[in-house]
Design an enzyme around this catalytic site. Structure first.
Site, PDB file in Angstrom:
ATOM      1  N   CYS A 148      29.632   2.457  -6.490  1.00 15.37           N
ATOM      2  CA  CYS A 148      28.208   2.324  -6.799  1.00 15.37           C
ATOM      3  C   CYS A 148      27.481   3.653  -6.658  1.00 15.37           C
ATOM      4  O   CYS A 148      26.271   3.723  -6.785  1.00 15.37           O
ATOM      5  CB  CYS A 148      27.563   1.247  -5.941  1.00 15.37           C
ATOM      6  SG  CYS A 148      27.781   1.527  -4.184  1.00 15.37           S
ATOM      7  N   GLU A 187      31.706   5.586   2.239  1.00 17.12           N
ATOM      8  CA  GLU A 187      30.849   6.755   2.022  1.00 17.12           C
ATOM      9  C   GLU A 187      31.171   7.851   3.018  1.00 17.12           C
ATOM     10  O   GLU A 187      30.696   8.965   2.902  1.00 17.12           O
ATOM     11  CB  GLU A 187      29.366   6.415   2.219  1.00 17.12           C
ATOM     12  CG  GLU A 187      28.956   5.058   1.766  1.00 17.12           C
ATOM     13  CD  GLU A 187      27.466   4.823   1.901  1.00 17.12           C
ATOM     14  OE1 GLU A 187      26.730   5.412   1.104  1.00 17.12           O
ATOM     15  OE2 GLU A 187      27.052   4.048   2.779  1.00 17.12           O
ATOM     16  N   HIS A 190      17.146  10.008  -2.760  1.00 15.89           N
ATOM     17  CA  HIS A 190      16.732   8.636  -3.082  1.00 15.89           C
ATOM     18  C   HIS A 190      15.496   8.611  -3.960  1.00 15.89           C
ATOM     19  O   HIS A 190      15.273   7.658  -4.705  1.00 15.89           O
ATOM     20  CB  HIS A 190      16.590   7.805  -1.809  1.00 15.89           C
ATOM     21  CG  HIS A 190      17.938   7.427  -1.288  1.00 15.89           C
ATOM     22  ND1 HIS A 190      18.593   8.178  -0.349  1.00 15.89           N
ATOM     23  CD2 HIS A 190      18.782   6.443  -1.659  1.00 15.89           C
ATOM     24  CE1 HIS A 190      19.790   7.652  -0.145  1.00 15.89           C
ATOM     25  NE2 HIS A 190      19.928   6.601  -0.918  1.00 15.89           N
ATOM     26  N   ARG A 239      22.912  16.383   0.433  1.00 13.61           N
ATOM     27  CA  ARG A 239      22.614  15.922  -0.933  1.00 13.61           C
ATOM     28  C   ARG A 239      21.183  16.223  -1.352  1.00 13.61           C
ATOM     29  O   ARG A 239      20.819  16.077  -2.508  1.00 13.61           O
ATOM     30  CB  ARG A 239      22.936  14.428  -1.067  1.00 13.61           C
ATOM     31  CG  ARG A 239      22.075  13.514  -0.238  1.00 13.61           C
ATOM     32  CD  ARG A 239      22.643  12.101  -0.164  1.00 13.61           C
ATOM     33  NE  ARG A 239      22.133  11.210  -1.173  1.00 13.61           N
ATOM     34  CZ  ARG A 239      22.351   9.897  -1.194  1.00 13.61           C
ATOM     35  NH1 ARG A 239      23.120   9.328  -0.270  1.00 13.61           N
ATOM     36  NH2 ARG A 239      21.859   9.140  -2.129  1.00 13.61           N
ATOM     37  N   ASP A 259      27.042   9.721  -0.969  1.00 15.23           N
ATOM     38  CA  ASP A 259      27.245  10.152   0.414  1.00 15.23           C
ATOM     39  C   ASP A 259      28.658  10.679   0.638  1.00 15.23           C
ATOM     40  O   ASP A 259      28.853  11.609   1.414  1.00 15.23           O
ATOM     41  CB  ASP A 259      26.968   8.999   1.383  1.00 15.23           C
ATOM     42  CG  ASP A 259      25.477   8.870   1.647  1.00 15.23           C
ATOM     43  OD1 ASP A 259      24.841   9.901   1.903  1.00 15.23           O
ATOM     44  OD2 ASP A 259      24.956   7.749   1.568  1.00 15.23           O
TER      45      ASP A 259
HETATM   46  C1  PEP Z   1      26.068   6.300  -2.216  1.00 14.59           C
HETATM   47  O1  PEP Z   1      25.980   6.920  -1.143  1.00 14.59           O
HETATM   48  O2  PEP Z   1      26.804   6.652  -3.156  1.00 14.59           O
HETATM   49  C2  PEP Z   1      25.249   5.104  -2.439  1.00 14.59           C
HETATM   50  C3  PEP Z   1      25.410   4.363  -3.510  1.00 14.59           C
HETATM   51  O3  PEP Z   1      24.290   4.836  -1.510  1.00 14.59           O
HETATM   52  P1  PEP Z   1      22.892   5.612  -1.472  1.00 14.59           P
HETATM   53  O4  PEP Z   1      22.807   6.494  -2.689  1.00 14.59           O
HETATM   54  O5  PEP Z   1      21.823   4.588  -1.458  1.00 14.59           O
HETATM   55  O6  PEP Z   1      22.994   6.380  -0.206  1.00 14.59           O
HETATM   56 MG    MG Z   2      24.924   6.032   0.490  1.00 13.44          MG
END
Ligand code: PEP
Ligand code: MG
Length: 582
Positions: free
Chosen positions: A509, A438, A196, A472, A462
């Site tokens: 996303c 996810e 993040h 990750r 995820d």
């Molecule tokens: C994802 O997991 O792809 C996502 C968009 O959420 P985040 O990256 O905030 O975990």
């Molecule tokens: Mg996510």
């Protein structure tokens, strides 16, 4: 004359593009928990050390209050004022003096013990407000101890000129507080592509290289650095010819940005007339400003946790409502998908004071935490629904793993709505409510979920980590982290097909949506809404405009048959070269 230092090159993972040249700011956060318990017979000296540290702290906090009132707002200033008064509080300072006088602890040990004891009392209180004070106590306590031991390290709040931050790691809470005008970029020892911290850097437009390993240990405060957030290449003590080379690259980068902006106002439509919706991921209301001009048609993911992480305590319903309404209004009727709080994993909220976990990404995270703390989610849902009156707002729940979680979350949404209706609040007639895909278990039951939800949004960041069992955040296993893994592609296909069978839409996303190499595959699989960082939009749009949807459908069928991520990648590269040469 001092000899010029030799140029050193090193590399990490480029996670947020931009070439930057500047001086290093080496950030080493102070860790009070590392202080060892020690005794001293020189009681008088320890009392003096404690008193001097307290005075320094008070002066420093006083200056911070002035600065905060001017730049960060009264709310932050009030918190800092509260911290000054803690320092003289009878429950705080005298017990430290007693521990020195009666038990002969050193000043730092006495401070550490008292702070933990007092913060622990607040942790155990019934009122949420009082529990949140525990974080303030630990914060001011860490400041006090750092003064007692004469800690010299520079803090992020001290940055007052343009620098490149060099750190072991930056947490998302550190990153969210970086002042864009002073931070050219950062380079860290650890971190993965979709941590993040990396995601935030890209949405804030801060160039970033993570996972550079031990190379950063040789960097001193003030050293000149070049970082390239696209390639991950970094240079310490760049010589004149290196700087000249990067100046040319910077100019090319700026020209490319300008060129790509020309596609911003064109539609995202393939050569054979198939349209998709391009949307942007945001973390703050400010990021929504100008999105429509950059070619986004919607906000496909608003990561609301950054609102919570930027605050010292849980934002109230009204504070949340103001932020969500601002985004809805900025987007002028275009869709805004607001994701409910996704805390846990690499995102912490100090004021929740959650215990450390062995496997935070598999633990008390996102919807699990929110369903356990119903009031928290209910408050957020009320704020989102109220903001829905000012635009086209949709709600999305993160990390859903099965029907029970979806149904429980949806029931809470209904409850929030009924409460607001009973209170006479203005509530939008209908809102779409969907889930993120996810977790592989959710992807595999997409057909069942699709009967009940309004939409899916695939979170590949995820989904890859949970499907391939690869953290990750861990650069050691980053080689396994690949959204072109055949299992991931198969899950994406399953989800899109299930939604289509039930007349629902699917978006994406996760970072895969913003990778132009993946565009032909996603088009071929039938992805409808693509949400990515604003920086990725122009390139993806340009790619889509050069593609032929029918050719992509055929390509996707062939890719689904391949055995490895490397084969998929190679086939996509081959296809890309063919389509751009055509
Ligand atoms: C994802 O997991 O792809 C996502 C968009 O959420 P985040 O990256 O905030 O975990
Ligand atoms: Mg996510």
């Amino acid at each position: 004359m001092t000899a010029a230092k030799a140029e050193e090159r090193f590399s990490g993972l480029g996670v947020s593009e931009g070439i930057r040249v500047g001086n290093a700011f080496v950030y080493k956060p102070f860790k009070p928990e590392a202080i060892q318990d020690n005794k001293s017979e020189d009681t008088q000296r320890e009392l003096e050390r404690l008193e001097q540290a307290k005075e320094h702290c008070q002066t420093e906090l006083g200056l911070l209050v002035e600065r905060a009132s001017a730049t960060l707002g009264e709310e932050k200033a009030t918190i800092l004022k509260g911290q000054i008064s803690f320092l003289s509080d009878p429950a705080f300072y005298p017990p430290m003096q007693k521990l020195i006088q009666n038990e002969h602890w050193t000043a730092e040990t006495a401070a550490k013990r008292t702070i933990e004891q007092v913060a622990g009392l607040f942790d155990a209180m019934a009122s949420e407000y009082m529990r949140e004070r525990a974080a303030d106590i630990r914060d001011v306590g860490a400041r006090l101890i750092s003064h007692i031991v004469g800690y010299q390290g520079a803090q992020l709040a001290d940055i007052r000129e343009q620098v490149i931050i060099v750190a072991d790691d930056l947490t998302p809470s550190d990153t969210v507080q970086l002042d864009k005008q002073f931070v050219l970029g950062f380079v860290t020892r650890i971190g993965g592509k979709t941590s993040h911290t990396a995601i935030l850097a890209s949405s804030l437009g801060i160039a970033a290289v993570v996972g550079a390993g031990s190379a950063i240990e040789g960097i001193s405060h003030g050293d000149e650095l070049v970082i390239d957030g696209s390639t991950g290449q970094c240079v310490q003590h760049p010589q004149a010819d290196t700087k000249a080379h990067y100046a040319v690259c910077q100019a090319e980068e700026a020209a490319e940005r300008e060129r790509l902006l020309t596609v911003a106002e064109l539609p995202a439509v393939t050569k054979d007339g198939f349209s998709v919706e391009l949307a942007a991921n945001i973390g703050t209301p400010q990021e929504a400003i100008g999105l429509l001009d950059k070619g986004a048609e919607a906000v496909g993911l608003y990561r609301t946790e950054f609102l919570f992480m930027g605050a010292q305590q849980m934002p109230s319903e009204d504070e949340q409502y103001a932020a969500y309404r601002e985004v809805a209004e900025t987007m002028q009727g275009h869709a805004v998908v607001i994701r409910t709080l996704d805390i846990g994993g690499d995102k912490e909220l100090p004021y929740l004071d959650l215990p450390a976990e062995m496997n935070p990404f598999l633990g008390y995270r996102a919807i699990r935490l929110c369903l356990d703390r119903r009031e928290l989610l209910l408050t957020q849902l009320r704020a989102i629904i109220r903001a829905g009156a000012y635009g086209t707002v949709k709600i999305m729940f993160p990390m859903i793993s099965g029907m029970e979680e979806w149904r429980a979350a949806k029931a809470l949404y209904e409850e929030a709505r009924s409460q607001l209706v009973a209170e006479g609040a203005s509530v939008p007639p209908a809102m779409e409510v969907g889930v993120m895909i996810e977790v592989p278990s959710a992807a595999l039951i997409a057909d069942r979920l699709a009967r009940e939800v309004d939409f899916f949004s695939i979170g590949t960041n995820d989904l890859v980590q949970y499907t391939v069992a690869v953290d990750r955040m861990n650069e050691k296993v980053a080689y396994l982290y690949d959204y072109f893994h055949p299992a991931v592609i198969e899950l994406i296909r399953t989800v899109i097909d299930a939604a289509a069978r039930h007349g629902k839409w699917t978006g994406m996303c996760g970072s895969m949506a913003g990778d132009p190499l993946a565009s032909p595959l996603l088009l071929g699989l039938g992805l409808g809404e693509w949400s990515m960082s604003a920086a990725s939009l122009p390139r993806v749009k340009q790619t889509i405009r050069q593609l032929d949807r029918s050719a992509c459908v055929e390509l996707a069928q062939r890719l689904l048959e391949l055995d490895t991520a490397a084969e998929v990648r190679a086939a996509l590269e081959h296809f890309q070269n063919g389509s751009t040469n055509r």
